[in-house]
Motif scaffolding. Structure first.
Motif, PDB file in Angstrom:
ATOM      1  N   UNK B 193      37.614  29.768  47.584  1.00  0.00           N
ATOM      2  CA  UNK B 193      36.803  29.542  46.386  1.00  0.00           C
ATOM      3  C   UNK B 193      37.627  29.580  45.102  1.00  0.00           C
ATOM      4  N   UNK B 194      38.628  30.467  45.072  1.00  0.00           N
ATOM      5  CA  UNK B 194      39.354  30.596  43.808  1.00  0.00           C
ATOM      6  C   UNK B 194      40.097  29.317  43.457  1.00  0.00           C
ATOM      7  N   UNK B 196      38.797  26.324  43.904  1.00  0.00           N
ATOM      8  CA  UNK B 196      37.758  25.551  43.214  1.00  0.00           C
ATOM      9  C   UNK B 196      37.592  26.083  41.793  1.00  0.00           C
ATOM     10  N   UNK B 197      37.626  27.406  41.658  1.00  0.00           N
ATOM     11  CA  UNK B 197      37.513  28.002  40.322  1.00  0.00           C
ATOM     12  C   UNK B 197      38.612  27.467  39.415  1.00  0.00           C
ATOM     13  N   UNK B 211      50.619  26.841  41.693  1.00  0.00           N
ATOM     14  CA  UNK B 211      50.449  28.070  40.930  1.00  0.00           C
ATOM     15  C   UNK B 211      49.479  29.039  41.582  1.00  0.00           C
ATOM     16  N   UNK B 212      48.360  28.513  42.087  1.00  0.00           N
ATOM     17  CA  UNK B 212      47.350  29.415  42.630  1.00  0.00           C
ATOM     18  C   UNK B 212      47.444  29.536  44.149  1.00  0.00           C
ATOM     19  N   UNK B 215      51.037  30.627  45.841  1.00  0.00           N
ATOM     20  CA  UNK B 215      51.353  32.041  45.611  1.00  0.00           C
ATOM     21  C   UNK B 215      50.605  32.919  46.600  1.00  0.00           C
ATOM     22  N   UNK B 216      49.364  32.559  46.868  1.00  0.00           N
ATOM     23  CA  UNK B 216      48.586  33.347  47.816  1.00  0.00           C
ATOM     24  C   UNK B 216      49.037  33.106  49.250  1.00  0.00           C
ATOM     25  N   UNK B 289      55.314  40.160  45.349  1.00  0.00           N
ATOM     26  CA  UNK B 289      54.470  38.969  45.363  1.00  0.00           C
ATOM     27  C   UNK B 289      52.989  39.338  45.335  1.00  0.00           C
ATOM     28  N   UNK B 291      50.041  41.844  44.515  1.00  0.00           N
ATOM     29  CA  UNK B 291      49.619  43.065  43.821  1.00  0.00           C
ATOM     30  C   UNK B 291      48.757  43.965  44.695  1.00  0.00           C
ATOM     31  N   UNK B 292      48.087  43.379  45.701  1.00  0.00           N
ATOM     32  CA  UNK B 292      47.245  44.208  46.565  1.00  0.00           C
ATOM     33  C   UNK B 292      48.088  45.248  47.293  1.00  0.00           C
ATOM     34  N   UNK B 294      51.077  46.215  46.325  1.00  0.00           N
ATOM     35  CA  UNK B 294      51.671  47.080  45.307  1.00  0.00           C
ATOM     36  C   UNK B 294      50.698  48.199  44.926  1.00  0.00           C
ATOM     37  N   UNK B 295      49.445  47.800  44.685  1.00  0.00           N
ATOM     38  CA  UNK B 295      48.460  48.792  44.248  1.00  0.00           C
ATOM     39  C   UNK B 295      48.210  49.822  45.341  1.00  0.00           C
TER      40      UNK B 295
END
Lengths: 334, 316
Positions: B193-194, B196-197, B211-212, B215-216, B289, B291-292, B294-295
């Motif tokens: 979905x992101x 499409x966003x 870019x989107x 990266x994922x 790469x 953040x999930x 990393x957090x």
């Protein structure tokens, strides 16, 4: 020439929109000749069950249907005097997110999980305004605060937000460029009831502040009553009833609309069982050529199963309904 | 990492113990194969001691940077590795870069044009590369670019051009692996979905994809690249042999053929260590790469600190 002819008319005018999904073994008729009009500042509710084609209509307006398999086969979408479906991609891109933006159904997946929410909002701002990154970030912080999220959370990632907060971020992103038209695709379906109320209230306030027109997709008639001035009931890819919210709620004419209202339990009478509309929506890959609701309609006659009903205008304008019964009824009362 | 290396050494010790053949026989000229001589060599090399003693002694030396002395050439294994590893490292490094630079765009393009001719061609090529034995591919490269066109040298690495063909040889297999991984993880991402966003924001298609989505999609790709570095270290063996490069892999093979245990042990231990380090770097890259990850790591640290603090407070 057409441009000037259109300019005086509705702010958004969808004419005879047909969307099909072409898969290997079938052609799915998702949207079949939909006509809709929307005036500036107005809120239109698109109501229908899952798979009725509501989202396809909204995505056609932005031209973000997944192609393949989706294809816009026919139709015109006039927005501010321009037919969006005929515009070059570059022009459409400049409209997307700027003049028209969209709030997506599922806030859990609508955000890029590995970008900070702030950068996702400021991305939208920078795409449509030639301003520096710092200024865009400042605006993004403001947007976050507008939707009730502390500005210091700008650098947080989506996973650090709850569902309701994510939806606020999605809304902030959609409103970031102050769109003239907002497409809200079931903005509260994924949220629980208390958060729903908050988000709806916020959307209404923001709509007032920004003066945007809204197309609100939902299957929740309660939300429609609260938010919408006009309502279009969508069934099997076509508009079966269209009118003001009052007309739809008080003088509904289509049996499907009746069924939708009939399935809501009321607080005043004791209901043991819910009262659903019996049967299933026809297979969109194999639609009947007659009235699409005939198979489930309690009033089906021979005429319903043999001919395709046209839109009939009801007494109170702009109330229209696609049902032979309405014609008889209206005709009789005229 | 340390236990892994200990196990590696132990494994090789045991393997040498159970393989037939005596290093004394390779060291001594065949006319002096007397029991006396053999016993003397065994004693010199310390081969009479029990395996555990030898193991501990080897580790003790290795910790101090001494990987022993070659039986045959009587040179220090540590020095030899220090001299030869740069070649192997360069080939590995260049080939990884080649594989990434070619593989990721290939995969992205294939995913973007799924089920079209472009996609089929890219899938076909990657399948071809995967199935091609790389010694054969190396010979093809040498013949075409080296002999027929005469553009690149086929032996040695006197100039930088000497690295191109060996690196390409090594890159080819993992290029295919990276292409396929990129394709499949991009296919997964571009349906999200992101994406499409991002389009609905008015972002240009290139940025939406690179870019989107890319990266994922990177996490599984990085995993594949990481594990392929091991293959590259091994793959240099073929390249070094065919293109006559005095690298570590070739050194190791020479050692194996001559039952030169210290050479083999030292090289394997060294390569294992390098591989462990690479894997550690890959883990760090994950966190950079994504953040999930990393957090999560930060949370773990914080909660660790908190419980520690709580314990200290309780103790006080």
């Amino acid at each position: 020439m057409e441009k000037t002819a259109q300019a005086g008319e509705a702010f958004l005018d969808i004419k005879d929109l047909v969307v099909e999904y072409h898969t290997d073994d079938a052609v799915i008729h998702a949207v079949n000749g939909v006509n809709l009009k929307l005036a500036k500042g107005e809120t239109l509710g698109l109501v229908g069950e899952t798979g009725a084609g509501k989202t396809s209509i909204a995505r056609s307006i932005l031209r973000i249907l997944p192609d393949p398999p989706a294809k816009i086969m026919k139709g015109e979408i006039w927005f501010n005097g321009e037919n969006i479906l005929k515009l070059p991609e570059k022009k459409v891109r400049s409209i997307r997110g700027d003049k028209i933006s969209m709030i997506f159904q599922d806030p859990m997946t609508a955000l890029n999980p590995i970008e900070t929410v702030g950068s996702q909002i400021s991305e939208a701002i920078r795409l449509h305004n030639s301003i520096s990154r710092a200024d865009a970030n400042k605006q993004a912080v403001q947007m976050l605060e507008t939707v009730g999220i502390p500005g210091k959370r700008f650098t947080n990632y989506p996973l650090e937000f709850s569902g309701g907060m994510k939806q606020r971020v999605v809304i902030a992103m959609a409103l970031a460029c102050k769109p003239e038209l907002l497409l809200a695709d079931e903005p509260t379906t994924a949220l629980d009831v208390t958060i729903q109320a908050q988000v709806l209230e916020m959307m209404r306030d923001l709509q007032k502040d920004f003066g945007a027109s809204v197309i609100l997709i939902t299957h929740d008639l309660g939300i429609v009553a609260e938010m919408c001035e006009k309502v279009a009931i969508i069934y099997a890819g076509e508009v079966v009833e269209y009118g003001t919210a009052e007309d739809i709620f008080d003088h509904r004419a289509h049996p499907y609309t009746e069924g939708l209202f009939g399935s809501i339990p009321t607080i005043h009478t004791k209901t043991k069982r819910l009262n659903p509309i019996r049967g299933m929506m026809p297979d969109p890959a194999n639609l009947p050529s007659c009235c699409r609701f005939a198979g489930r309609c309690p009033y089906t006659t021979d005429e319903c199963t043999s001919s395709y009903p046209e839109m009939v205008e009801c007494k109170s304008q702009p109330h229209t309904v696609r049902c032979v019964r309405a014609r008889v009824k209206e005709g009789g009362s005229q | 990492m340390i236990p892994t290396l200990l196990c590696v050494v132990l494994l090789i010790f045991v393997l040498f113990e159970i393989t037939p053949g005596d290093p004394a026989l390779t060291i001594l000229p065949s006319d002096s194969w007397t029991e006396e001589n053999i016993a003397r060599v065994h004693k010199e090399l310390g081969l009479d001691d029990p395996i555990l003693v030898r193991y501990v002694r080897y580790l003790g030396n290795a910790v101090q940077g001494d990987l022993g002395t070659s039986y045959l050439t009587k040179t220090s294994v540590t020095n030899e590795i220090a001299q030869k590893f740069p070649y192997t490292m360069k080939i590995t490094f260049i080939s990884v870069i080649m594989a990434i630079v070619a593989g990721i765009p290939f995969g992205v393009i294939a995913a973007k044009h799924q089920y079209t001719l472009t996609d089929n061609i890219s899938v076909f090529i990657s399948l071809l590369f995967v199935s091609m034995p790389n010694f054969w591919f190396a010979l093809l490269l040498a013949r075409f670019f080296g002999v027929q066109l005469g553009w690149l040298p086929t032996t040695g690495v006197e100039t930088w051009t000497g690295y191109i063909l060996p690196s390409a040889t090594v890159a080819i297999t993992s290029l295919a692996a990276i292409t396929r991984q990129t394709r499949s993880s991009m296919l997964e991402q571009i349906r999200q979905d992101y994406v499409v966003t991002a389009r609905a924001k008015g972002q240009i298609e290139g940025k939406v994809i690179y870019g989107h989505a890319l990266k994922n999609a990177l996490i599984p790709i990085i995993t594949v690249v990481g594990t392929n570095i091991a293959n590259h270290l091994g793959g240099t063996l073929v390249a070094e042999t065919i293109f006559s490069i005095p690298g570590l892999a070739k050194y190791m093979i020479t050692g194996l053929n001559g039952r030169d245990y210290p050479v083999v042990l030292g090289s394997v231990l060294f390569i294992s260590a390098v591989f462990c380090i690479v894997m550690m770097v890959v883990d760090i890259i994950y966190a950079v790469v994504d953040p999930r990850i990393r957090i999560q790591m930060m949370k773990k640290n914080n909660s660790g600190r908190k419980t520690k603090a709580r314990k200290e407070a309780a103790a006080a």
